[in-house]
Design a protein around this motif. Structure first.
Motif, PDB file in Angstrom:
ATOM      1  N   ASN A  48       0.826  -1.212   0.000  1.00 17.16           N
ATOM      2  CA  ASN A  48       0.000   0.000   0.000  1.00 17.16           C
ATOM      3  C   ASN A  48       0.856   1.256   0.000  1.00 17.16           C
ATOM      4  OD1 ASN A  48      -2.598   1.233   0.077  1.00 17.16           O
ATOM      5  ND2 ASN A  48      -2.329   1.637   2.244  1.00 17.16           N
ATOM      6  N   LEU A  49       1.964   1.231   0.751  1.00 17.58           N
ATOM      7  CA  LEU A  49       2.875   2.379   0.782  1.00 17.58           C
ATOM      8  C   LEU A  49       3.474   2.619  -0.608  1.00 17.58           C
ATOM      9  CD1 LEU A  49       5.619   2.982   3.524  1.00 17.58           C
ATOM     10  CD2 LEU A  49       5.887   3.711   1.177  1.00 17.58           C
ATOM     11  N   LEU A  50       3.984   1.555  -1.219  1.00 15.69           N
ATOM     12  CA  LEU A  50       4.624   1.710  -2.528  1.00 15.69           C
ATOM     13  C   LEU A  50       3.638   2.219  -3.570  1.00 15.69           C
ATOM     14  CD1 LEU A  50       6.811  -1.534  -2.661  1.00 15.69           C
ATOM     15  CD2 LEU A  50       7.549   0.785  -2.112  1.00 15.69           C
ATOM     16  N   ILE A  51       2.441   1.675  -3.575  1.00 14.70           N
ATOM     17  CA  ILE A  51       1.421   2.125  -4.532  1.00 14.70           C
ATOM     18  C   ILE A  51       1.109   3.608  -4.316  1.00 14.70           C
ATOM     19  CG2 ILE A  51      -0.981   1.838  -5.246  1.00 14.70           C
ATOM     20  CD1 ILE A  51      -0.613  -1.169  -4.358  1.00 14.70           C
ATOM     21  N   SER A  52       1.054   4.007  -3.040  1.00  9.13           N
ATOM     22  CA  SER A  52       0.709   5.398  -2.717  1.00  9.13           C
ATOM     23  C   SER A  52       1.796   6.386  -3.125  1.00  9.13           C
ATOM     24  CB  SER A  52       0.436   5.527  -1.209  1.00  9.13           C
ATOM     25  OG  SER A  52      -0.671   4.736  -0.825  1.00  9.13           O
ATOM     26  N   THR A  53       3.020   5.893  -3.368  1.00 13.75           N
ATOM     27  CA  THR A  53       4.098   6.796  -3.791  1.00 13.75           C
ATOM     28  C   THR A  53       4.021   7.143  -5.276  1.00 13.75           C
ATOM     29  OG1 THR A  53       5.647   4.992  -4.307  1.00 13.75           O
ATOM     30  CG2 THR A  53       5.658   5.840  -2.037  1.00 13.75           C
ATOM     31  N   SER A  54       3.092   6.532  -6.003  1.00 13.68           N
ATOM     32  CA  SER A  54       3.014   6.779  -7.446  1.00 13.68           C
ATOM     33  C   SER A  54       2.937   8.266  -7.754  1.00 13.68           C
ATOM     34  CB  SER A  54       1.775   6.088  -8.030  1.00 13.68           C
ATOM     35  OG  SER A  54       1.908   4.691  -7.956  1.00 13.68           O
ATOM     36  N   CYS A  55       3.874   8.735  -8.556  1.00 10.55           N
ATOM     37  CA  CYS A  55       3.882  10.116  -9.057  1.00 10.55           C
ATOM     38  C   CYS A  55       3.920  11.162  -7.941  1.00 10.55           C
ATOM     39  CB  CYS A  55       2.681  10.374  -9.958  1.00 10.55           C
ATOM     40  SG  CYS A  55       2.696   9.373 -11.451  1.00 10.55           S
ATOM     41  N   THR A  56       4.395  10.819  -6.765  1.00  9.01           N
ATOM     42  CA  THR A  56       4.490  11.833  -5.718  1.00  9.01           C
ATOM     43  C   THR A  56       5.461  12.918  -6.149  1.00  9.01           C
ATOM     44  OG1 THR A  56       6.156  10.442  -4.612  1.00  9.01           O
ATOM     45  CG2 THR A  56       3.914  10.356  -3.763  1.00  9.01           C
ATOM     46  N   GLY A  57       5.097  14.162  -5.831  1.00  3.97           N
ATOM     47  CA  GLY A  57       5.896  15.306  -6.240  1.00  3.97           C
ATOM     48  C   GLY A  57       5.494  15.843  -7.592  1.00  3.97           C
ATOM     49  N   LEU A  58       4.589  15.125  -8.275  1.00  5.74           N
ATOM     50  CA  LEU A  58       4.101  15.582  -9.570  1.00  5.74           C
ATOM     51  C   LEU A  58       2.647  16.005  -9.438  1.00  5.74           C
ATOM     52  CD1 LEU A  58       5.563  12.687 -11.707  1.00  5.74           C
ATOM     53  CD2 LEU A  58       6.445  15.003 -11.582  1.00  5.74           C
ATOM     54  N   MET A  59       2.185  16.828 -10.348  1.00 10.77           N
ATOM     55  CA  MET A  59       0.789  17.266 -10.320  1.00 10.77           C
ATOM     56  C   MET A  59      -0.083  16.134 -10.836  1.00 10.77           C
ATOM     57  SD  MET A  59       1.351  20.211  -9.131  1.00 10.77           S
ATOM     58  CE  MET A  59      -0.069  21.264  -9.359  1.00 10.77           C
ATOM     59  N   THR A  60      -0.938  15.581  -9.985  1.00 10.32           N
ATOM     60  CA  THR A  60      -1.772  14.459 -10.399  1.00 10.32           C
ATOM     61  C   THR A  60      -3.124  14.930 -10.874  1.00 10.32           C
ATOM     62  OG1 THR A  60      -2.781  14.096  -8.240  1.00 10.32           O
ATOM     63  CG2 THR A  60      -0.663  13.047  -8.629  1.00 10.32           C
ATOM     64  N   ASN A  61      -3.935  13.978 -11.220  1.00 13.14           N
ATOM     65  CA  ASN A  61      -5.236  14.264 -11.836  1.00 13.14           C
ATOM     66  C   ASN A  61      -6.112  15.146 -10.968  1.00 13.14           C
ATOM     67  OD1 ASN A  61      -7.146  13.723 -14.000  1.00 13.14           O
ATOM     68  ND2 ASN A  61      -8.313  12.607 -12.453  1.00 13.14           N
ATOM     69  N   HIS A  62      -5.936  15.092  -9.640  1.00 11.09           N
ATOM     70  CA  HIS A  62      -6.789  15.856  -8.756  1.00 11.09           C
ATOM     71  C   HIS A  62      -6.199  17.218  -8.408  1.00 11.09           C
ATOM     72  CE1 HIS A  62      -9.755  12.724  -7.964  1.00 11.09           C
ATOM     73  NE2 HIS A  62      -8.771  11.879  -7.957  1.00 11.09           N
TER      74      HIS A  62
END
Length: 424
Positions: free
Chosen positions: A407-421
């Protein structure tokens, strides 16, 4: 003697993550990437289900870029990459949560070792139990500290808490004092950074990491209140970072000062003192609060002397500051929530013998501990376990995987980037 000042290198701890890590086993991932059509169908489904895990521009379309060569570290592990059609046309690697970043191992093989590391088990003990070597476990832990804390923990901007708590945990850094500037909200640790001094400038810089990461999630984020103790540089640091924030002073700290000065010297009166103070705290409105506090101060003038009476006068002098809480019903009036997180932090620091090295290493380990702590499952006997499996689950209302490290690794996806929300 280490140089006790921040440098440009030290300010670059958290990095953007150009990987999308999704809840899929690697075997299933291999089957899915067998043909471009099946991979695209699966990926489109993931984008629809978990848009917050992808870069914002994914909505404008993407193309299948290439397949990475087989890993030299993990035989036969290969991932596909996609290329965005808009913006800077960035390339992102689509990964399975079964594989650790940088191909350092399989998630299920290292999960129990990192679980123990959260409690301060030394690296040599992890080597004894799980093999590898001390450097392997050290580097594996450090890499977790590279992810943004807020972006990893808070997956939707509307989940950012409007009421916060802040305090500094005293530590030893190369034999000298240091201070971990800790930010807590919604019962999760959302920021922790090592300040080498406790002055306003150092604390502003340390707490500033939280502001920067929170505004990556929501550029318009402005918390309403923050609960702190009476340390003025802490309060000024938060007011400098968020000029509109309301500082709510911790009522518990005021009681503790009175307790320390009355429990022994005025033992026969202590039960009465304790009851009066907490009756004041439980007042239902500002007028009742101020009236009860004035009555208590008058009673203390006739019953107490010396430092005990001084502590009561100090409480009375801050009456208006404490009464601010009645204008903000959701604000935290005591530091209980942050104390609950600082207790395990203190145990981890004690077990780790604090810090002996450079600032960046200490910072990475603090940040790694925070993420492990936030994603770690609650004790099975805890009552809260009936509602949520971890602090992050409690905050977001959902999890991507039943295992905390996945769950932690999945939650790191694209951190620091502007995401869809997020807004541009």
């Amino acid at each position: 003697m280490p140089q006790r000042k921040y440098s440009k290198e030290q300010s670059q701890v958290a990095k953007t993550n150009p990987r999308v890590i999704l809840p899929i086993g690697y075997r299933e991932y291999q089957e899915t990437m067998a043909t471009p059509k099946s991979f695209r169908c699966w990926l489109d489904e993931m984008i629809t289900r978990y848009p917050e895990l992808f870069p914002r521009e994914i909505g404008n379309g993407y193309t299948l870029h290439d397949t990475l060569p087989a890993s030299m570290k993990l035989a036969d592990v290969r991932f596909r990459r996609i290329k965005l059609k808009s913006g800077e046309q960035q390339v992102f690697t689509i990964c399975s949560s079964d594989v650790m970043p940088y191909m350092t191992g399989y998630t299920d093989d290292v999960e129990k070792a990192l679980f123990l590391r959260r409690f301060g088990v030394p690296f040599w003990a992890l080597t004894y139990l799980f093999g590898r070597n001390d450097d392997y476990w050290y580097n594996l832990t450090c890499r977790l500290g590279r992810y943004e804390i807020v972006g990893t923990v808070v997956k939707h901007p509307d989940r950012l808490p409007s009421d916060l708590l802040a305090d500094e945990k005293h530590v030893h850094f190369n034999g000298e004092k240091g201070y971990i500037a800790t930010s807590v909200g919604a019962d999760c640790v959302l920021g922790a950074s090592l300040a080498l001094t406790a002055d306003e400038g150092a604390l502003t810089a340390a707490y500033g990491y939280f502001r920067g990461e929170a505004q990556n999630v929501n550029p318009d984020y402005r918390p309403q209140t923050v609960n702190t103790d009476g340390w003025l540089p802490t309060q000024k640091a938060w007011q400098a970072l968020f000029p509109t924030i309301i500082v709510i002073q911790c009522f518990l700290h005021a009681f503790l000062k009175i307790r320390d000065r009355t429990k022994r010297r005025f033992r026969s009166l202590y039960a009465d003192i304790q009851q009066q103070v907490w009756d004041i705290y439980h007042a239902t409105d500002r007028q009742t609060f101020l009236r009860l506090l004035a009555d208590f101060e008058q009673w203390a003038i006739h019953a107490l002397t010396g430092p005990a009476l001084d502590a009561v006068h100090k409480l009375g002098a801050k009456a208006d500051d404490f009464a601010l809480a009645f204008d903000h019903p959701t604000a935290f009036r005591t530091s209980n929530m942050i104390d609950r997180h600082m207790i395990p932090l203190d145990r981890w620091l004690c077990a780790s013998r604090h810090f002996h090295g450079d600032w960046a290493s200490a910072e990475l380990h603090i940040r790694a501990w925070v993420l492990m702590h936030d994603f770690m499952p609650f004790c099975p006997r805890a009552k809260i376990r009936e509602q949520a499996i971890s602090p992050v689950h409690q905050l977001n209302g959902s999890v991507y995987h039943e295992n905390w490290l996945h769950n932690l690794l999945i939650s790191t996806s694209c951190t620091g980037l502007m995401t869809n929300h997020r807004k541009c």
